[in-house]
Design a protein around this motif. Structure first.
Motif, PDB file in Angstrom:
ATOM      1  N   VAL A 256       4.959   5.263  -3.576  1.00  0.00           N
ATOM      2  CA  VAL A 256       5.330   6.536  -4.195  1.00  0.00           C
ATOM      3  C   VAL A 256       6.404   6.346  -5.270  1.00  0.00           C
ATOM      4  CG1 VAL A 256       4.614   8.095  -2.339  1.00  0.00           C
ATOM      5  CG2 VAL A 256       6.868   6.994  -2.227  1.00  0.00           C
TER       6      VAL A 256
ATOM      7  N   SER B 108       0.821  -1.207   0.000  1.00  0.00           N
ATOM      8  CA  SER B 108       0.000   0.000   0.000  1.00  0.00           C
ATOM      9  C   SER B 108       0.856   1.259   0.000  1.00  0.00           C
ATOM     10  CB  SER B 108      -0.924  -0.003   1.216  1.00  0.00           C
ATOM     11  OG  SER B 108      -0.172   0.099   2.397  1.00  0.00           O
ATOM     12  N   THR B 109       0.241   2.366  -0.401  1.00  0.00           N
ATOM     13  CA  THR B 109       0.829   3.702  -0.274  1.00  0.00           C
ATOM     14  C   THR B 109       2.155   3.838  -1.019  1.00  0.00           C
ATOM     15  OG1 THR B 109       0.170   3.315   2.041  1.00  0.00           O
ATOM     16  CG2 THR B 109       0.826   5.525   1.460  1.00  0.00           C
TER      17      THR B 109
ATOM     18  N   LYS C 279       8.664   1.848  -3.559  1.00  0.00           N
ATOM     19  CA  LYS C 279       8.915   2.584  -2.321  1.00  0.00           C
ATOM     20  C   LYS C 279       7.558   2.886  -1.702  1.00  0.00           C
ATOM     21  CE  LYS C 279      13.169   4.659  -3.957  1.00  0.00           C
ATOM     22  NZ  LYS C 279      13.811   5.890  -4.446  1.00  0.00           N
ATOM     23  N   ARG C 280       7.472   2.619  -0.410  1.00  0.00           N
ATOM     24  CA  ARG C 280       6.231   2.816   0.318  1.00  0.00           C
ATOM     25  C   ARG C 280       6.428   4.031   1.209  1.00  0.00           C
ATOM     26  NH1 ARG C 280       3.861   0.899   5.072  1.00  0.00           N
ATOM     27  NH2 ARG C 280       1.681   1.144   4.518  1.00  0.00           N
ATOM     28  N   GLU C 281       5.483   4.949   1.196  1.00  0.00           N
ATOM     29  CA  GLU C 281       5.659   6.180   1.963  1.00  0.00           C
ATOM     30  C   GLU C 281       5.294   5.991   3.432  1.00  0.00           C
ATOM     31  OE1 GLU C 281       4.671  10.563   0.740  1.00  0.00           O
ATOM     32  OE2 GLU C 281       2.915   9.646   1.653  1.00  0.00           O
ATOM     33  N   LEU C 282       6.216   6.394   4.313  1.00  0.00           N
ATOM     34  CA  LEU C 282       5.963   6.365   5.749  1.00  0.00           C
ATOM     35  C   LEU C 282       5.865   7.811   6.241  1.00  0.00           C
ATOM     36  CD1 LEU C 282       8.631   3.661   6.696  1.00  0.00           C
ATOM     37  CD2 LEU C 282       6.327   3.313   5.816  1.00  0.00           C
TER      38      LEU C 282
ATOM     39  N   LYS D 253      10.885   6.456   3.493  1.00  0.00           N
ATOM     40  CA  LYS D 253      10.261   5.473   2.597  1.00  0.00           C
ATOM     41  C   LYS D 253      10.780   4.084   2.916  1.00  0.00           C
ATOM     42  CE  LYS D 253       9.826   8.978  -0.931  1.00  0.00           C
ATOM     43  NZ  LYS D 253      10.876   9.987  -1.089  1.00  0.00           N
ATOM     44  N   ALA D 254       9.908   3.087   2.779  1.00  0.00           N
ATOM     45  CA  ALA D 254      10.315   1.694   2.954  1.00  0.00           C
ATOM     46  C   ALA D 254      10.539   1.098   1.571  1.00  0.00           C
ATOM     47  CB  ALA D 254       9.233   0.920   3.698  1.00  0.00           C
ATOM     48  N   LEU D 255      11.627   0.334   1.418  1.00  0.00           N
ATOM     49  CA  LEU D 255      11.954  -0.278   0.128  1.00  0.00           C
ATOM     50  C   LEU D 255      11.446  -1.717   0.124  1.00  0.00           C
ATOM     51  CD1 LEU D 255      15.626   1.061   0.065  1.00  0.00           C
ATOM     52  CD2 LEU D 255      13.590   2.114  -0.945  1.00  0.00           C
TER      53      LEU D 255
END
Lengths: 255, 302
Positions: A144, A141-142, A156-159, A164-166
C-alpha cells in the motif's frame, strides 16, 4: 531501468452473470482492467517518471479483446505492450498463467515487476508470487506504499486491522499491489492518441505455455440465497414508510 | 487424510485464526499437525504435534525462511493438505510453499463439496468447485467460512524445528493503524456508504441519515480509497469490526472483506439498485432503490 507490469482484463463485476458449463458466459459482458492492476500500472508509471531513463512494458494474456485494456495502460504511460494471444486464458489456472509470464520475463532482466495482488474474478492472489518464485527474485505482496531510491525499494505491506508491515528489498524484485496504493490516473485525450502509435507486439500462447494446469474447475454455480431477507421494491416514499415501520418493530434504536 | 495447519503469530502474539483451521480439519475428519513460527510462551489450544520455529530467530514475517522450514515439516509428515488462513500472512506464504512443493494451491476456500474445495468467483457472485491434480495440495480458508473449534484447554506436543534458510527481504517492524477519530464499535446505529453512492457529494446524504437515526456513518473500502471518507470510518477486514443494533448499507455490494467487518450486526438494512448484490445475503431487509432518491425520502420521514 526495465519495468514490467502485468495486467488482466476482467468482466465488470456489476454485470449480470450467467453460467455456461463450468465457467461464466463471456458473451455480452463489459470488460475492463482488473481494478488492482490499475494501481500496478500507476505505480510502474510513477517509478518510470521518477527514474527517467527507463522502459516500461505492459503484458497481458488473453483473447483479442484485451487489446482495449492494454491501450488504457499505454495511455496511462506504459511505453510498449506485449499481448500473449490466448483464447483460453480465462480458464487457465494461476500456475499456467504465471509460467507464461515467467517464460516471457525470464531473459528480459526486468528490474521491477508489478502485478495486482489478485484478480477480481478468480481472486487467487497466486500469480504474482508464483512469477517471482519461478524467476527466483524477491517479492512482496499486498503493498500500500512504494518508495524507490537507487535500486533500494521500501514498501508498506497491508495487514489486518489497518496495521502495516515495513519491508525493504533490492532489485530485481516483484510487488503485488493492493487497492489504495496510489491514485490511478485517468488517461488524457492527447495520451490516448499517443498510445495508438505505441508498439503493441502480439505473441502466441503456444510459445510460452510449457506446463499443464494444476487444477480444474469441475462445477460453477450461484450460491444459495440464505432466504429470510425481505426484499422491498416500489415508490421511494412508500418504501421509506415501510422501512421505518420495520425498523421500529425489529430494533430498539427508534424507541 | 492428514492435514498440516499453519498458525500465525504477530507482534508477539499468537493469532486466533488457527481455531478456524482446527474447525476445518475437524469437519473433514483429518489427522492434524500444526506449524507455527512463534514462541513457546504463546502456544495454541491444540492437543497434537506442533512444529515450532522460534520467531526470535526466524522472524514473524519472513516468507522465504518460513517456506523453507515448512518444506521440512511437509517432508517429515507427508500431509495430503497444507492449510493456511486466507490472511495477509497466508495468501503470501501459501503460493510460495505450493511452488516449492510443485503442488496446486486453491485460494479462499468457503466450503467442501464431495471432498472438493469450493471457492468464490467474481466478488462472491458465483462459486466454483475445484479439483486439484495429484494427491497433495495447499489451500487457504476464507475467514469465517468454517466455525472455530471450541476451546479444549489442550497443550500441544512441541517439536522444535530449525533450518538454514536465507531471506531476500528485510522486515523492520509494524506501523500501527491510525488512531483517533471515530470508534464505530460503540455505535448503536451505523449507516455506511459504498461505491454505489456514486460521488463524494453523496456522503452527506448518508451522514444525514446516520444523524437522524442517532448513529455514526461509516464506509466501505472503495469509498475510503477514493478519499471521500477518512480511513478511521472504514468498516471491514482492514478497518473496524462493528456489531451495532442497526447497520444500514448504502450502495455497498458486499465484498467479503466488508461483510467480515459487519456481519455481526443485529439488524441489517441494505439499500442497493442491484437485487443480486452479495450484501443481500446478510441483509434482513434489502431495499431495491436508487439511494439518491430513497435516502432523502427516508430522512424526510424520520
Amino acid at each position: 531501468m526495465k519495468i514490467l507490469v502485468c495486467i488482466k482484463q476482467v468482466p465488470d463485476m456489476e454485470s449480470k452473470f450467467t453460467i455456461d458449463g463450468t465457467w461464466y458466459n463471456t458473451s455480452d459482458l463489459a470488460w475492463r482492467m482488473n481494478e488492482y492492476d490499475e494501481y500496478s500500472v500507476e505505480q510502474a508509471v510513477q517509478v518510470k517518471e521518477q527514474v527517467g531513463d527507463s522502459d516500461l512494458t505492459v503484458l497481458c494474456i488473453g483473447p483479442d479483446r484485451v487489446k482495449e485494456t492494454m491501450k488504457k495502460a499505454l495511455a496511462m504511460g506504459c511505453d510498449r505492450g506485449v499481448h500473449i494471444v490466448d483464447d483460453k486464458a480465462a480458464q487457465r489456472d494461476p500456475w499456467e498463467i504465471a509460467s507464461m509470464i515467467a517464460k516471457f520475463a525470464g531473459d528480459k532482466e526486468f528490474d521491477l515487476i508489478f502485478c495486482g495482488m489478485q484478480s477480481q474474478d478468480r481472486a487467487s492472489a497466486q500469480v504474482g508470487i508464483y512469477v517471482a518464485e519461478m524467476l527466483c527474485i524477491p517479492s512482496v505482496s499486498t503493498i500500500v506504499d512504494f518508495q524507490y531510491d537507487d535500486a533500494n525499494v521500501t514498501v508498506k505491506r497491508e495487514l489486518e486491522g489497518g496495521v502495516k508491515a515495513l519491508i525493504s528489498t533490492g532489485t530485481p524484485a516483484l510487488f503485488t499491489c493492493q487497492l489504495g496504493l496510489n491514485t490511478p490516473r485517468y488517461p488524457t485525450l492527447p495520451n490516448i492518441m499517443k498510445a495508438k502509435k505505441k508498439e503493441l507486439l502480439s505473441l502466441q500462447a503456444d510459445d510460452f505455455l510449457e506446463v499443464t494446469a494444476a487444477q480444474e474447475t469441475t462445477e460453477m454455480f450461484f450460491p444459495e440465497k440464505k432466504g429470510g431477507g425481505l426484499v422491498l421494491e416500489g415508490d421511494p416514499a412508500e418504501l421509506a414508510d415501510r422501512l421505518i415501520q420495520i425498523i421500529k418493530e425489529k430494533t430498539t434504536v427508534m424507541g | 487424510m492428514k492435514i498440516l495447519l499453519v498458525a500465525e503469530y504477530r507482534d508477539g502474539n499468537l493469532l486466533e485464526g488457527y481455531r478456524e483451521l482446527l474447525g476445518f480439519s475437524s469437519k473433514i475428519n483429518a489427522e492434524t499437525v500444526m506449524f507455527l513460527a512463534g514462541s513457546a510462551d504463546s502456544l495454541p489450544d491444540f492437543g497434537g504435534t506442533l512444529y515450532l520455529a522460534d520467531a526470535a530467530i526466524y522472524g514473524e514475517f519472513n516468507p522465504a525462511i518460513h517456506k523453507g522450514l515448512l518444506t521440512e515439516v511437509v517432508a517429515k509428515e507427508q500431509p495430503d493438505i497444507v492449510a493456511f488462513s486466507h490472511s495477509s500472512y497466508g495468501w503470501d506464504l501459501a503460493p510460495r510453499l505450493a511452488c516449492a512443493l510443485k503442488v496446486p494451491q486453491i485460494s479462499e476456500v468457503v466450503d467442501f463439496k464431495d471432498s472438493l474445495p469450493v471457492v468464490p468467483v467474481c466478488n462472491a457472485k458465483m462459486r466454483r468447485t475445484v479439483k486439484p491434480t495429484g494427491s497433495r495440495y495447499v489451500l487457504t480458508l476464507q475467514a469465517g467460512a468454517f466455525p472455530a473449534l471450541e476451546e479444549s484447554g489442550s497443550t500441544p506436543e512441541v517439536v522444535q524445528i530449525d533450518g538454514d534458510y536465507k531471506t531476500d527481504i528485510t522486515f523492520s517492524g509494524y506501523e500501527e493503524a491510525e488512531k483517533g477519530g471515530v470508534d464505530l464499535s460503540k455505535a448503536e446505529v451505523i449507516v455506511s456508504a459504498g461505491r454505489g453512492i456514486g460521488k463524494p457529494e453523496n456522503v452527506e446524504i448518508v451522514s444525514k441519515l446516520a444523524d437522524k437515526l442517532g448513529g455514526e456513518y461509516g464506509a466501505s473500502r472503495p469509498v475510503v480509497d477514493a478519499e471521500w471518507v477518512e480511513h478511521n470510518r472504514q468498516v471491514g477486514t482492514t478497518g473496524q469490526t462493528v456489531s451495532p443494533k442497526l447497520y444500514v448499507a448504502c450502495g455497498i455490494s458486499g465484498a467479503i472483506q466488508h461483510l467480515a467487518g459487519m456481519k455481526k450486526s443485529e439488524f441489517v438494512v441494505a439499500i442497493n439498485t442491484d437485487k443480486d448484490a452479495p450484501i443481500g445475503e446478510v441483509a434482513d431487509v434489502l431495499v431495491v432503490a436508487d439511494l439518491q432518491q430513497f435516502v432523502p425520502a427516508l430522512v424526510e420521514k424520520l
